[in-house]
Design an enzyme around this catalytic site. Structure first.
Site, PDB file in Angstrom:
ATOM      1  N   HIS A  17      40.329  71.611 -37.880  1.00 32.23           N
ATOM      2  CA  HIS A  17      39.700  70.341 -37.428  1.00 32.23           C
ATOM      3  C   HIS A  17      37.871  70.276 -37.200  1.00 32.23           C
ATOM      4  CE1 HIS A  17      44.173  69.241 -35.839  1.00 32.23           C
ATOM      5  NE2 HIS A  17      43.464  68.326 -37.176  1.00 32.23           N
ATOM      6  N   LYS A  41      55.956  59.392 -31.627  1.00 32.02           N
ATOM      7  CA  LYS A  41      55.738  61.046 -31.758  1.00 32.02           C
ATOM      8  C   LYS A  41      55.065  61.549 -30.500  1.00 32.02           C
ATOM      9  CE  LYS A  41      54.343  63.715 -35.260  1.00 32.02           C
ATOM     10  NZ  LYS A  41      53.488  63.430 -36.723  1.00 32.02           N
ATOM     11  N   ARG A  90      43.088  71.079 -47.303  1.00 33.11           N
ATOM     12  CA  ARG A  90      43.425  72.429 -47.063  1.00 33.11           C
ATOM     13  C   ARG A  90      44.088  72.978 -48.040  1.00 33.11           C
ATOM     14  NH1 ARG A  90      47.115  71.695 -41.240  1.00 33.11           N
ATOM     15  NH2 ARG A  90      47.081  69.659 -43.632  1.00 33.11           N
ATOM     16  N   SER A 127      47.991  71.898 -37.380  1.00 32.37           N
ATOM     17  CA  SER A 127      48.442  72.085 -35.521  1.00 32.37           C
ATOM     18  C   SER A 127      49.912  72.270 -35.410  1.00 32.37           C
ATOM     19  CB  SER A 127      48.300  70.047 -35.066  1.00 32.37           C
ATOM     20  OG  SER A 127      47.170  70.197 -35.348  1.00 32.37           O
TER      21      SER A 127
END
Ligand code: PNS
Length: 161
Positions: A17, A41, A90, A127
């Protein structure tokens, strides 16, 4: 003032990040890092904890501000007059969903999305994977700043090496 937003869950912030945030901070006058508040969440860290970690690790950039939001990202952008979303890509696997969101966000509010190729050093990093490895005692040093590593260690016991 040229302003952009880097949105995400940041549970917790990683070097992946920070690579994107740091590079965005060289392109825009102000970069708002906006943490999504997702009631369904809860995550490992509270929104306040995520924001605090982000505040500390982005302090050196000078033009990065930390905030949180709920609801649609485009409503957040509209309310704060932010015309650009910056996202890291990514791998090809990120692309399909990111493209869909970028096109939807553009249709909803004319907001542009700028994709940045992630530094290959962090292209495997997320993460959720980080938390899984940390929970089972794997070594995640070098993937997050020291401050975040300490917070992870505290959260999972002493498991995170
Ligand atoms: O770090 P994440 O969880 O991959 O970030 C995803 C995020 C927060 C960028 C995305 O879920 C989002 O923008 N959520 C806000 C709700 C929204 O606007 N949904 C419609 C997207 S077209």
């Amino acid at each position: 003032m040229r302003r952009a937003v880097c949105p995400g869950s940041f549970d917790p912030v990683t070097w992946g990040h920070l690579d994107i945030i740091g590079r965005a901070s060289t392109l825009y006058d102000e970069v708002v890092v906006a943490v999504l508040i997702n009631q369904s969440k809860p995550g490992m860290f509270t929104i306040a904890e995520r924001e605090e970690l982000l505040r500390e690790v982005t302090a050196p950039y000078g033009n990065v501000v930390i905030d949180s939001f709920h609801g649609l990202l485009v409503d957040y952008c509209r309310a704060r007059d932010i015309p650009v979303i910056v996202k890291g890509l990514r791998a090809v696997s990120d692309f399909d969903y990111e493209l869909q969101m970028a096109q939807m966000n553009n249709r909803l509010a004319g907001v542009q999305t700028l994709f940045m190729a992630t530094n290959p050093e962090f292209s495997f990093l997320s993460s959720s994977l980080l938390k899984e490895v940390a929970r089972y005692g794997g070594d995640v040093s070098g993937l997050v700043p020291e401050l975040v590593l300490d917070a992870l260690r505290e959260r999972v016991g002493t498991a995170a090496s």
